[in-house]
Design a protein around this motif. Structure first.
Motif, PDB file in Angstrom:
ATOM      1  N   LEU A  78       0.829  -1.210   0.000  1.00 57.73           N
ATOM      2  CA  LEU A  78       0.000   0.000   0.000  1.00 57.73           C
ATOM      3  C   LEU A  78       0.858   1.253   0.000  1.00 57.73           C
ATOM      4  CD1 LEU A  78      -2.710   1.460   0.168  1.00 57.73           C
ATOM      5  CD2 LEU A  78      -2.572   1.223   2.660  1.00 57.73           C
ATOM      6  N   MET A  79       1.876   1.287   0.853  1.00 61.29           N
ATOM      7  CA  MET A  79       2.760   2.460   0.913  1.00 61.29           C
ATOM      8  C   MET A  79       3.461   2.677  -0.428  1.00 61.29           C
ATOM      9  SD  MET A  79       2.336   3.880   3.810  1.00 61.29           S
ATOM     10  CE  MET A  79       3.643   5.074   3.729  1.00 61.29           C
ATOM     11  N   LEU A  80       3.919   1.606  -1.041  1.00 65.00           N
ATOM     12  CA  LEU A  80       4.624   1.738  -2.313  1.00 65.00           C
ATOM     13  C   LEU A  80       3.679   2.145  -3.440  1.00 65.00           C
ATOM     14  CD1 LEU A  80       7.105  -1.252  -2.024  1.00 65.00           C
ATOM     15  CD2 LEU A  80       7.493   1.162  -1.504  1.00 65.00           C
ATOM     16  N   ALA A  81       2.455   1.676  -3.400  1.00 69.55           N
ATOM     17  CA  ALA A  81       1.471   2.109  -4.405  1.00 69.55           C
ATOM     18  C   ALA A  81       1.192   3.606  -4.259  1.00 69.55           C
ATOM     19  CB  ALA A  81       0.181   1.308  -4.262  1.00 69.55           C
ATOM     20  N   CYS A  82       1.076   4.062  -3.018  1.00 69.26           N
ATOM     21  CA  CYS A  82       0.819   5.488  -2.769  1.00 69.26           C
ATOM     22  C   CYS A  82       2.013   6.350  -3.182  1.00 69.26           C
ATOM     23  CB  CYS A  82       0.482   5.723  -1.309  1.00 69.26           C
ATOM     24  SG  CYS A  82      -1.109   5.041  -0.803  1.00 69.26           S
ATOM     25  N   THR A  83       3.211   5.946  -2.775  1.00 74.05           N
ATOM     26  CA  THR A  83       4.379   6.757  -3.120  1.00 74.05           C
ATOM     27  C   THR A  83       4.681   6.680  -4.615  1.00 74.05           C
ATOM     28  OG1 THR A  83       5.854   4.951  -2.424  1.00 74.05           O
ATOM     29  CG2 THR A  83       5.456   6.734  -0.840  1.00 74.05           C
ATOM     30  N   GLY A  84       4.436   5.535  -5.230  1.00 69.85           N
ATOM     31  CA  GLY A  84       4.612   5.432  -6.684  1.00 69.85           C
ATOM     32  C   GLY A  84       3.663   6.363  -7.419  1.00 69.85           C
ATOM     33  N   SER A  85       2.415   6.413  -6.968  1.00 71.78           N
ATOM     34  CA  SER A  85       1.438   7.334  -7.562  1.00 71.78           C
ATOM     35  C   SER A  85       1.858   8.780  -7.356  1.00 71.78           C
ATOM     36  CB  SER A  85       0.056   7.104  -6.947  1.00 71.78           C
ATOM     37  OG  SER A  85      -0.384   5.796  -7.198  1.00 71.78           O
ATOM     38  N   PHE A  86       2.364   9.066  -6.173  1.00 70.66           N
ATOM     39  CA  PHE A  86       2.877  10.398  -5.851  1.00 70.66           C
ATOM     40  C   PHE A  86       3.962  10.814  -6.856  1.00 70.66           C
ATOM     41  CE2 PHE A  86       6.365  12.524  -3.465  1.00 70.66           C
ATOM     42  CZ  PHE A  86       5.742  13.723  -3.147  1.00 70.66           C
ATOM     43  N   HIS A  87       4.863   9.897  -7.168  1.00 69.28           N
ATOM     44  CA  HIS A  87       5.941  10.222  -8.109  1.00 69.28           C
ATOM     45  C   HIS A  87       5.421  10.386  -9.540  1.00 69.28           C
ATOM     46  CE1 HIS A  87       9.121  10.157  -5.263  1.00 69.28           C
ATOM     47  NE2 HIS A  87       8.792   8.948  -4.853  1.00 69.28           N
ATOM     48  N   LEU A  88       4.417   9.637  -9.924  1.00 69.78           N
ATOM     49  CA  LEU A  88       3.824   9.820 -11.258  1.00 69.78           C
ATOM     50  C   LEU A  88       3.170  11.189 -11.380  1.00 69.78           C
ATOM     51  CD1 LEU A  88       2.287   6.297 -11.963  1.00 69.78           C
ATOM     52  CD2 LEU A  88       4.330   7.321 -13.005  1.00 69.78           C
ATOM     53  N   VAL A  89       2.482  11.611 -10.334  1.00 67.46           N
ATOM     54  CA  VAL A  89       1.868  12.945 -10.339  1.00 67.46           C
ATOM     55  C   VAL A  89       2.960  14.014 -10.404  1.00 67.46           C
ATOM     56  CG1 VAL A  89       0.529  14.596  -8.970  1.00 67.46           C
ATOM     57  CG2 VAL A  89      -0.253  12.234  -9.200  1.00 67.46           C
ATOM     58  N   ASN A  90       4.016  13.853  -9.603  1.00 66.44           N
ATOM     59  CA  ASN A  90       5.122  14.816  -9.645  1.00 66.44           C
ATOM     60  C   ASN A  90       5.786  14.853 -11.013  1.00 66.44           C
ATOM     61  OD1 ASN A  90       4.852  15.734  -7.046  1.00 66.44           O
ATOM     62  ND2 ASN A  90       6.360  14.353  -6.197  1.00 66.44           N
ATOM     63  N   ALA A  91       5.878  13.713 -11.655  1.00 64.06           N
ATOM     64  CA  ALA A  91       6.482  13.670 -12.997  1.00 64.06           C
ATOM     65  C   ALA A  91       5.666  14.529 -13.963  1.00 64.06           C
ATOM     66  CB  ALA A  91       6.564  12.234 -13.498  1.00 64.06           C
ATOM     67  N   ARG A  92       4.350  14.407 -13.880  1.00 63.15           N
ATOM     68  CA  ARG A  92       3.487  15.166 -14.791  1.00 63.15           C
ATOM     69  C   ARG A  92       3.423  16.649 -14.412  1.00 63.15           C
ATOM     70  NH1 ARG A  92       1.279  18.786 -16.158  1.00 63.15           N
ATOM     71  NH2 ARG A  92      -0.703  19.065 -17.170  1.00 63.15           N
ATOM     72  N   VAL A  93       3.159  16.924 -13.151  1.00 60.24           N
ATOM     73  CA  VAL A  93       2.889  18.300 -12.715  1.00 60.24           C
ATOM     74  C   VAL A  93       4.164  19.118 -12.575  1.00 60.24           C
ATOM     75  CG1 VAL A  93       1.938  19.712 -10.848  1.00 60.24           C
ATOM     76  CG2 VAL A  93       0.732  17.661 -11.596  1.00 60.24           C
ATOM     77  N   MET A  94       5.204  18.527 -11.988  1.00 65.65           N
ATOM     78  CA  MET A  94       6.407  19.293 -11.674  1.00 65.65           C
ATOM     79  C   MET A  94       7.576  18.985 -12.604  1.00 65.65           C
ATOM     80  SD  MET A  94       6.207  19.111  -7.524  1.00 65.65           S
ATOM     81  CE  MET A  94       7.637  20.142  -7.312  1.00 65.65           C
ATOM     82  N   GLY A  95       7.383  18.076 -13.534  1.00 64.32           N
ATOM     83  CA  GLY A  95       8.463  17.736 -14.450  1.00 64.32           C
ATOM     84  C   GLY A  95       9.582  16.927 -13.807  1.00 64.32           C
ATOM     85  N   LEU A  96       9.263  16.209 -12.735  1.00 68.19           N
ATOM     86  CA  LEU A  96      10.268  15.416 -12.032  1.00 68.19           C
ATOM     87  C   LEU A  96      10.196  13.952 -12.468  1.00 68.19           C
ATOM     88  CD1 LEU A  96       9.930  17.033  -8.492  1.00 68.19           C
ATOM     89  CD2 LEU A  96      11.791  17.345 -10.135  1.00 68.19           C
ATOM     90  N   GLY A  97      10.307  13.734 -13.756  1.00 63.47           N
ATOM     91  CA  GLY A  97      10.213  12.392 -14.310  1.00 63.47           C
ATOM     92  C   GLY A  97      11.280  11.450 -13.802  1.00 63.47           C
ATOM     93  N   ARG A  98      12.455  11.981 -13.510  1.00 61.56           N
ATOM     94  CA  ARG A  98      13.531  11.106 -13.023  1.00 61.56           C
ATOM     95  C   ARG A  98      13.162  10.484 -11.682  1.00 61.56           C
ATOM     96  NH1 ARG A  98      14.890  16.331 -12.783  1.00 61.56           N
ATOM     97  NH2 ARG A  98      15.405  17.218 -10.756  1.00 61.56           N
ATOM     98  N   PHE A  99      12.352  11.162 -10.879  1.00 63.86           N
ATOM     99  CA  PHE A  99      11.919  10.587  -9.613  1.00 63.86           C
ATOM    100  C   PHE A  99      10.967   9.417  -9.834  1.00 63.86           C
ATOM    101  CE2 PHE A  99      12.556  14.173  -6.276  1.00 63.86           C
ATOM    102  CZ  PHE A  99      13.811  14.423  -6.775  1.00 63.86           C
TER     103      PHE A  99
END
Length: 130
Positions: A78-99
């Motif tokens: 569950l934690m990894l699903a949440c943090t993985g989703s968090f990073h996908l959102v950051n990739a799109r919104v903030m341009g942090l694709g490397r994360f």
């Protein structure tokens, strides 16, 4: 350990910030040229309660990441699903694709370490793991 510290420390250092607690930090970041997104910034300004809820969710997610290791790793998926989703959102919104690649690359190791059934703490005098 590195991934756990990365998430937890990131949340802990945000806790004293009035901007994160009030929800103003997100629009502040979203209006920058480096990490901003004009559309998401306008949405954040239009819905301050939602923005504050998202900011609090980020704080809770990051600070609580160590619970991935509780109950023999029961919370890890569950934690990894949440943090993985968090990073996908950051990739799109903030341009942090490397994360979106760097952090999830550690997830198999986190799952392994969190869900080990034979893990034990070595005591003084132990000669190693059998």
């Amino acid at each position: 350990m590195q991934a756990t510290l990365s998430y937890a420390i990131s949340g802990i250092v945000k806790l004293p910030s009035e901007g994160w607690r009030s929800g103003e930090a997100l629009p502040g970041v979203l209006r920058t040229e480096s990490y901003g997104d004009p559309t998401v910034y306008k949405l954040a300004r239009k819905h301050p309660r939602l923005t504050k809820t998202v900011a609090h969710a980020v704080l809770v997610l990051e600070c609580s990441f160590p619970i991935a290791f509780a109950a023999k790793g029961a919370f890890a998926p569950l934690m990894l699903a949440c943090t993985g989703s968090f990073h996908l959102v950051n990739a799109r919104v903030m341009g942090l694709g490397r994360f979106a690649l760097a952090f999830p690359s550690m997830y198999p190791a986190i799952l392994y370490a969190a869900q080990r059934q034979d893990a034990r703490i070595l005591q003084p005098g132990d000669r190693g793991i059998k």
